[in-house]
Write a protein that holds these residues in place. Structure first.
Motif, PDB file in Angstrom:
ATOM      1  N   ARG A  67      -7.528  -1.683  -0.449  1.00 37.51           N
ATOM      2  CA  ARG A  67      -8.420  -0.551  -0.730  1.00 37.51           C
ATOM      3  C   ARG A  67      -7.619   0.728  -1.001  1.00 37.51           C
ATOM      4  O   ARG A  67      -7.892   1.458  -1.966  1.00 37.51           O
ATOM      5  CB  ARG A  67      -9.376  -0.334   0.444  1.00 37.51           C
ATOM      6  CG  ARG A  67     -10.559   0.574   0.098  1.00 37.51           C
ATOM      7  CD  ARG A  67     -11.327   1.000   1.346  1.00 37.51           C
ATOM      8  NE  ARG A  67     -11.623  -0.077   2.263  1.00 37.51           N
ATOM      9  CZ  ARG A  67     -12.714  -0.856   2.185  1.00 37.51           C
ATOM     10  NH1 ARG A  67     -13.578  -0.685   1.200  1.00 37.51           N
ATOM     11  NH2 ARG A  67     -12.919  -1.802   3.079  1.00 37.51           N
ATOM     12  N   ALA A  68      -6.625   0.985  -0.173  1.00 41.74           N
ATOM     13  CA  ALA A  68      -5.815   2.196  -0.338  1.00 41.74           C
ATOM     14  C   ALA A  68      -5.041   2.167  -1.650  1.00 41.74           C
ATOM     15  O   ALA A  68      -4.918   3.203  -2.336  1.00 41.74           O
ATOM     16  CB  ALA A  68      -4.859   2.343   0.845  1.00 41.74           C
ATOM     17  N   ALA A  69      -4.526   1.000  -2.014  1.00 41.76           N
ATOM     18  CA  ALA A  69      -3.771   0.891  -3.266  1.00 41.76           C
ATOM     19  C   ALA A  69      -4.678   1.108  -4.474  1.00 41.76           C
ATOM     20  O   ALA A  69      -4.294   1.790  -5.443  1.00 41.76           O
ATOM     21  CB  ALA A  69      -3.096  -0.473  -3.347  1.00 41.76           C
ATOM     22  N   ARG A  71      -7.478   2.835  -4.540  1.00 43.13           N
ATOM     23  CA  ARG A  71      -7.935   4.220  -4.578  1.00 43.13           C
ATOM     24  C   ARG A  71      -6.988   5.081  -5.407  1.00 43.13           C
ATOM     25  O   ARG A  71      -7.408   6.042  -6.065  1.00 43.13           O
ATOM     26  CB  ARG A  71      -8.043   4.764  -3.154  1.00 43.13           C
ATOM     27  CG  ARG A  71      -8.397   6.252  -3.066  1.00 43.13           C
ATOM     28  CD  ARG A  71      -9.870   6.541  -3.342  1.00 43.13           C
ATOM     29  NE  ARG A  71     -10.214   6.773  -4.730  1.00 43.13           N
ATOM     30  CZ  ARG A  71     -11.334   7.361  -5.130  1.00 43.13           C
ATOM     31  NH1 ARG A  71     -12.232   7.789  -4.250  1.00 43.13           N
ATOM     32  NH2 ARG A  71     -11.585   7.513  -6.406  1.00 43.13           N
ATOM     33  N   LYS A  72      -5.710   4.710  -5.421  1.00 40.56           N
ATOM     34  CA  LYS A  72      -4.704   5.470  -6.185  1.00 40.56           C
ATOM     35  C   LYS A  72      -4.826   5.268  -7.688  1.00 40.56           C
ATOM     36  O   LYS A  72      -4.366   6.105  -8.465  1.00 40.56           O
ATOM     37  CB  LYS A  72      -3.301   5.066  -5.727  1.00 40.56           C
ATOM     38  CG  LYS A  72      -2.988   5.446  -4.289  1.00 40.56           C
ATOM     39  CD  LYS A  72      -1.630   4.928  -3.855  1.00 40.56           C
ATOM     40  CE  LYS A  72      -1.352   5.239  -2.402  1.00 40.56           C
ATOM     41  NZ  LYS A  72      -0.059   4.666  -1.940  1.00 40.56           N
ATOM     42  N   VAL A  73      -5.431   4.154  -8.087  1.00 43.06           N
ATOM     43  CA  VAL A  73      -5.519   3.861  -9.526  1.00 43.06           C
ATOM     44  C   VAL A  73      -6.943   3.921 -10.067  1.00 43.06           C
ATOM     45  O   VAL A  73      -7.139   4.066 -11.274  1.00 43.06           O
ATOM     46  CB  VAL A  73      -4.885   2.481  -9.860  1.00 43.06           C
ATOM     47  CG1 VAL A  73      -3.401   2.500  -9.547  1.00 43.06           C
ATOM     48  CG2 VAL A  73      -5.569   1.353  -9.123  1.00 43.06           C
ATOM     49  N   LEU A  75      -9.718   6.252 -10.082  1.00 45.01           N
ATOM     50  CA  LEU A  75      -9.918   7.654  -9.721  1.00 45.01           C
ATOM     51  C   LEU A  75     -11.381   8.085  -9.776  1.00 45.01           C
ATOM     52  O   LEU A  75     -11.777   9.038  -9.099  1.00 45.01           O
ATOM     53  CB  LEU A  75      -9.074   8.544 -10.643  1.00 45.01           C
ATOM     54  CG  LEU A  75      -7.566   8.244 -10.616  1.00 45.01           C
ATOM     55  CD1 LEU A  75      -6.819   9.177 -11.572  1.00 45.01           C
ATOM     56  CD2 LEU A  75      -7.015   8.361  -9.195  1.00 45.01           C
ATOM     57  N   ASP A  77     -15.061   8.189  -8.782  1.00 42.18           N
ATOM     58  CA  ASP A  77     -15.687   7.887  -7.490  1.00 42.18           C
ATOM     59  C   ASP A  77     -16.721   6.765  -7.586  1.00 42.18           C
ATOM     60  O   ASP A  77     -16.809   5.910  -6.698  1.00 42.18           O
ATOM     61  CB  ASP A  77     -16.348   9.145  -6.913  1.00 42.18           C
ATOM     62  CG  ASP A  77     -15.314  10.147  -6.406  1.00 42.18           C
ATOM     63  OD1 ASP A  77     -14.148   9.752  -6.205  1.00 42.18           O
ATOM     64  OD2 ASP A  77     -15.679  11.322  -6.224  1.00 42.18           O
ATOM     65  N   SER A  84     -14.689  -0.689  -3.856  1.00 46.46           N
ATOM     66  CA  SER A  84     -14.641  -0.709  -2.400  1.00 46.46           C
ATOM     67  C   SER A  84     -15.621  -1.739  -1.833  1.00 46.46           C
ATOM     68  O   SER A  84     -15.321  -2.425  -0.847  1.00 46.46           O
ATOM     69  CB  SER A  84     -14.940   0.683  -1.851  1.00 46.46           C
ATOM     70  OG  SER A  84     -14.685   0.748  -0.469  1.00 46.46           O
ATOM     71  N   LEU A 154       0.437  -4.340  -6.885  1.00 46.19           N
ATOM     72  CA  LEU A 154       0.024  -3.038  -6.370  1.00 46.19           C
ATOM     73  C   LEU A 154       0.242  -2.908  -4.867  1.00 46.19           C
ATOM     74  O   LEU A 154       0.535  -1.818  -4.369  1.00 46.19           O
ATOM     75  CB  LEU A 154      -1.455  -2.785  -6.679  1.00 46.19           C
ATOM     76  CG  LEU A 154      -1.854  -2.540  -8.131  1.00 46.19           C
ATOM     77  CD1 LEU A 154      -3.364  -2.419  -8.235  1.00 46.19           C
ATOM     78  CD2 LEU A 154      -1.185  -1.279  -8.667  1.00 46.19           C
TER      79      LEU A 154
END
Length: 200
Positions: A67-69, A71-73, A75, A77, A84, A154
């Protein structure tokens, strides 16, 4: 012709609605995965495939890393909300198998057998594919659903740090597994004439 293996192969499907209602304990599942992987063939008996079998907090951590990785790509929402939700479906599973290739073995074989050097990575991919199929089918035989995901590269560095994975292990796939909360849909097949040639 005997068809037990064929029937098990047909039972193995991509199951996306996974849950935690599992009858087996962690040790039983881990043993099944390990013994299945040990029985899988590899070129030169190189045994290049590695695995991290994650349950509980470790399983949850895998999908929070994903999820964190992402979120970086991702963008936007709204798009990330959909992404997510997909990650939540994998996190809802009981556990995850992370599959790796030990590149040290691949490189050592390249040096030992230079005539075949260009093939060893391809052969390691065949070995990991064999492991994916065998474990997936063994899980299905025991009433567990699974799917195969590919969020590498990723997440490679974060996974390596989180689980103390050796630098030589290259992440190739992630397999969430658990109880089957909804069956797979119909599977379509291309025409046999476009796929097979039988020569007598």
């Amino acid at each position: 012709m005997k068809e037990e293996l064929l029937n098990l192969a047909k039972q193995r499907r991509s199951i996306y609605a996974l849950g935690k209602q599992v009858d087996q304990d962690n040790n039983e599942i881990a043993t099944l995965i390990k013994e299945t992987m040990k029985a899988v063939p590899s070129a030169f008996n190189s045994q290049t495939t590695r695995a991290v079998i994650a349950f509980g907090d470790g399983h949850d951590q895998v999908w929070e890393i994903v999820r964190a990785a992402l979120r970086k790509v991702v963008l936007d929402d709204d798009a990330f909300a959909q992404t997510s939700a997909k990650i939540d479906s994998f996190k809802a599973a009981y556990g995850t198998v992370l599959y790796f290739t030990d590149m040290d073995i691949v490189h050592n074989l390249e040096e030992q057998f230079p005539s075949y050097a260009d093939n060893f990575y391809d052969w390691s991919e065949q070995a990991i594919g064999n492991a994916n199929f065998a474990v997936w089918t063994a899980l299905a035989e025991n009433g567990l659903g699974a799917s195969l995901q590919h969020y590498n590269p990723l997440i490679d560095d974060a996974i390596r740090e989180a689980f103390g994975v050796p630098a030589s292990w290259r992440l190739r796939a992630e397999m969430p597994f658990g109880s089957i909360e909804a069956p797979a849909g119909e599977k379509e097949f291309m025409d046999d004439a476009d796929r097979f040639k039988v020569v007598d």
